[in-house]
Scaffold this motif. Sequence first.
Motif, PDB file in Angstrom:
ATOM      1  N   MET A  11     -10.427   7.236  -2.051  1.00  0.00           N
ATOM      2  CA  MET A  11     -10.795   6.019  -1.317  1.00  0.00           C
ATOM      3  C   MET A  11      -9.568   5.429  -0.614  1.00  0.00           C
ATOM      4  N   THR A  12      -8.405   5.496  -1.275  1.00  0.00           N
ATOM      5  CA  THR A  12      -7.181   5.011  -0.620  1.00  0.00           C
ATOM      6  C   THR A  12      -6.919   5.828   0.645  1.00  0.00           C
ATOM      7  N   LEU A  13      -7.083   7.152   0.517  1.00  0.00           N
ATOM      8  CA  LEU A  13      -6.882   8.017   1.685  1.00  0.00           C
ATOM      9  C   LEU A  13      -7.866   7.646   2.794  1.00  0.00           C
TER      10      LEU A  13
ATOM     11  N   TRP B 258      -0.547   0.030   1.559  1.00  0.00           N
ATOM     12  CA  TRP B 258      -0.540  -0.868   0.399  1.00  0.00           C
ATOM     13  C   TRP B 258      -1.803  -1.710   0.356  1.00  0.00           C
ATOM     14  N   LEU B 259      -2.270  -2.114   1.550  1.00  0.00           N
ATOM     15  CA  LEU B 259      -3.533  -2.866   1.617  1.00  0.00           C
ATOM     16  C   LEU B 259      -4.699  -1.960   1.205  1.00  0.00           C
ATOM     17  N   SER B 260      -4.598  -0.683   1.587  1.00  0.00           N
ATOM     18  CA  SER B 260      -5.636   0.289   1.199  1.00  0.00           C
ATOM     19  C   SER B 260      -5.712   0.408  -0.315  1.00  0.00           C
ATOM     20  N   VAL B 261      -4.527   0.430  -0.963  1.00  0.00           N
ATOM     21  CA  VAL B 261      -4.503   0.504  -2.431  1.00  0.00           C
ATOM     22  C   VAL B 261      -5.168  -0.744  -3.008  1.00  0.00           C
ATOM     23  N   LEU B 262      -4.883  -1.886  -2.395  1.00  0.00           N
ATOM     24  CA  LEU B 262      -5.440  -3.145  -2.893  1.00  0.00           C
ATOM     25  C   LEU B 262      -6.978  -3.160  -2.781  1.00  0.00           C
ATOM     26  N   ILE B 263      -7.483  -2.699  -1.641  1.00  0.00           N
ATOM     27  CA  ILE B 263      -8.953  -2.659  -1.460  1.00  0.00           C
ATOM     28  C   ILE B 263      -9.555  -1.681  -2.466  1.00  0.00           C
ATOM     29  N   THR B 264      -8.902  -0.519  -2.589  1.00  0.00           N
ATOM     30  CA  THR B 264      -9.418   0.511  -3.509  1.00  0.00           C
ATOM     31  C   THR B 264      -9.377   0.015  -4.946  1.00  0.00           C
TER      32      THR B 264
ATOM     33  N   THR C  14       2.948  10.676   1.732  1.00  0.00           N
ATOM     34  CA  THR C  14       3.651   9.753   0.833  1.00  0.00           C
ATOM     35  C   THR C  14       3.904   8.429   1.562  1.00  0.00           C
ATOM     36  N   PHE C  15       3.451   7.335   0.982  1.00  0.00           N
ATOM     37  CA  PHE C  15       3.613   6.052   1.685  1.00  0.00           C
ATOM     38  C   PHE C  15       4.709   5.194   1.044  1.00  0.00           C
ATOM     39  N   TYR C  16       5.388   5.762   0.051  1.00  0.00           N
ATOM     40  CA  TYR C  16       6.451   4.980  -0.584  1.00  0.00           C
ATOM     41  C   TYR C  16       7.783   5.740  -0.597  1.00  0.00           C
ATOM     42  N   ASP C  17       7.929   6.631   0.379  1.00  0.00           N
ATOM     43  CA  ASP C  17       9.195   7.350   0.513  1.00  0.00           C
ATOM     44  C   ASP C  17      10.171   6.474   1.310  1.00  0.00           C
ATOM     45  N   LEU C  18      11.249   6.056   0.658  1.00  0.00           N
ATOM     46  CA  LEU C  18      12.207   5.181   1.327  1.00  0.00           C
ATOM     47  C   LEU C  18      13.244   5.986   2.106  1.00  0.00           C
ATOM     48  N   GLY C  19      13.103   7.305   2.023  1.00  0.00           N
ATOM     49  CA  GLY C  19      13.905   8.168   2.891  1.00  0.00           C
ATOM     50  C   GLY C  19      15.330   8.428   2.427  1.00  0.00           C
ATOM     51  N   PHE C  20      15.640   8.198   1.177  1.00  0.00           N
ATOM     52  CA  PHE C  20      16.993   8.533   0.721  1.00  0.00           C
ATOM     53  C   PHE C  20      16.924   9.329  -0.573  1.00  0.00           C
ATOM     54  N   THR C  21      17.972  10.022  -0.876  1.00  0.00           N
ATOM     55  CA  THR C  21      18.084  10.780  -2.131  1.00  0.00           C
ATOM     56  C   THR C  21      19.446  10.480  -2.733  1.00  0.00           C
ATOM     57  N   ILE C  22      19.446  10.162  -4.019  1.00  0.00           N
ATOM     58  CA  ILE C  22      20.752   9.956  -4.651  1.00  0.00           C
ATOM     59  C   ILE C  22      21.063  11.182  -5.523  1.00  0.00           C
ATOM     60  N   ASN C  23      22.325  11.498  -5.606  1.00  0.00           N
ATOM     61  CA  ASN C  23      22.730  12.650  -6.416  1.00  0.00           C
ATOM     62  C   ASN C  23      23.461  12.181  -7.660  1.00  0.00           C
TER      63      ASN C  23
END
Lengths: 404, 295
Positions: free
Chosen positions: B50-52, B62-68, B125-134
């Motif tokens: 449903m979120t999809l 995030w609004l989709s998650v809230l409705i779902t 992925t809707f929560y990828d902040l685009g960084f990677t820490i090592n």
Amino acid sequence: MKKTLSILLVLVMAISLVACQPAQPAAPAASADAPAADAPAAAPAEAGASDTIKLAVVGPMTGQDAEYGLGFRQSAQIMADKWNANGGCLGKQVELVVFDDKGAPEEGANVAEQIVADESIVAVVGHFSSSLSMAAAPIYQEHGMLEISPCSSHADYTGIGDWIWRVSPLSADEARTVSKFVANYWGAKKVGQLVMNNDWGADIAELEAEFLKSINPDIEVVQELVVEGNDDYGPVVTNFMAAGVDTVICDATYTVAAPFAKQMRLANPEIRVVAHGNCQVEQLIEVLGDQSNNFYCSCSWSPIFSDEETKFYCEKYAEMDANDTTPIGDFVQYYDTVGLILQAITNCGSTDREAIRAELAKIEYQGLSGLLKFDENRDCPRDYGMVYWDQAQQTWIQNTEWNS
Amino acid sequence: MNSTFLLYIVDGVVLGLIYALVACGYSLIFSILRIVNFAHGSIYAFGALMTLFFINQGINPWLSVLITLILTGMLEMLMDKVCIEPLRKRNSPGVSTLIATEGYSYVVMNMLIILFGSGRNHFETFYDLGFTINIGSLPISSTKLVLLAISGGLMLLMTYIINKTHVGLAIRAVQQNTTSARLMGIKVNRIVLGTFFLAGATAAVSGALVAGYYQICYPTMGMVMGNKTLATALLGGLGAMHGGLLGGIIIGVLECIVAGTLGATYRDAVSFVVLIVILIFMPSGLFGKKDITKV
């Protein structure tokens, strides 16, 4: 208050579900297209003695592989419609009776019992996977029912009996094609195998390992067995990377290959990934998204072919398919199998199963998936080609590229 | 410890967080009704799909998650009204309720197959902040960190609701003695429905997060996940949120180590072997409280 709340809950859920309902596939034109439960119970005494020639089309119409089943049913129907539009077969209309094996071996055996109980059915087009075909084949063999599987490639399948045939190339053909491609065309040195833990997966992986070694004895092969249902391939990806593989062969359906390839490419985009014909589906490309470029599949046919028959098939498929999917080689093999059986009936002038079987042994039928000519084992061995995706578009590579 | 083994552990912790997220729903329902909700896996799949669907309509993820979240909550409430409450009123044995939830699970799953098809769907992925820490040689992506933050946050929130709010107090009262709770003026049916809503809400959040993490969702995605997260909840102690977190991490890490060293085909067995061993020696799980029954 309670009743109001209950009614409100039901209404809200119903409205939300109706609102998100996608377009449904077109309803089957004929009642014969209904699943097994609706199949006609009464049957004439002899196969084909009625005004129609009945062929059973069997596949996973519901369940996890239902999207394959829909493609099989539609492809078989296109061929039946084509014959019917040209006056039918031996002057009779061709009728497909669709059975749903749900993709489960135990259900395959149940469906086989239903089919052999219907004397009016001339032959069976199905089942999809080797596990199902091999579960059902002893029943067809015992009752003298002709089973021609469009997609079962397990080496032992046709050995079950002389009523058991296949249009699909063998696992050995698939394995040889992919092994030659990987070893000769790509020059792979260390190959990982992602093996789905079922009859087909185990069989083809073993064959590939043998072919790879025979082509280049120095090739190292690393095998990882997986089961369907887990979408987490982290440890498998880690193992392949730790082993230093340069290529991974997916001996699995797209339901496994797609999430694996996604995770593999995110971890190391340099490792090449190749799969088999059962991964030539749009869903794989959709799941892979921008990671789909240069994903390779062995297959017998591609919709990008420019011949007239391919154009005809693709046009009809687009008209029939409400979901706008692109047909794949496995679908085409159902199309070819129906055409092959009807051609054999025409050639021998009878719907008698013995006569059809005798005709099949000598027939040469040019299908979309290649020249269908059976050997003494009732197999249709032939080489595959290869497709790869670039910007979600298929590109075909002829097998002469790596056979030479 | 070599880097490959460390990678198994990192993967296992992430997997464990995923299990713990989904296990929340089992714990909530069990904590009040003492029933295991077998439909939770399918409702989790419903949450993802449903979120999809809403995201595909152009709605903010995030609004989709809230409705779902509201929809899945209502789906769980509907299950209570349609399947469980009638049985509860007739004092049916617990096994009837188990079977009813199992039946509801298949209804939801098949409904999803009819609506969305049985195939795999891409879930960006809707929560990828685009960084990677090592950390040393170990790469840890932002998606893993967000998953960690949300899982931990959700556990804390649930623990707070159960232990520190009036609603939580009412839930605990209903759990301990329904009749006494009713005599104290607690609207038991409303509390039960509210608990089902909360369980459904966690299914939506976990469904969307897990689908986003693996970038895939499909109607049967809750089958294997449902079984494993039930094992997770039982291992941690049904009803104990922090137990679910620890149980999830134990099972997740063990699974990844076994999958990496012995082979991926053995991974599913791990959850249940661990579960059997724990239940033999600690029948209430790691943090579960023993039921005290009056005689």
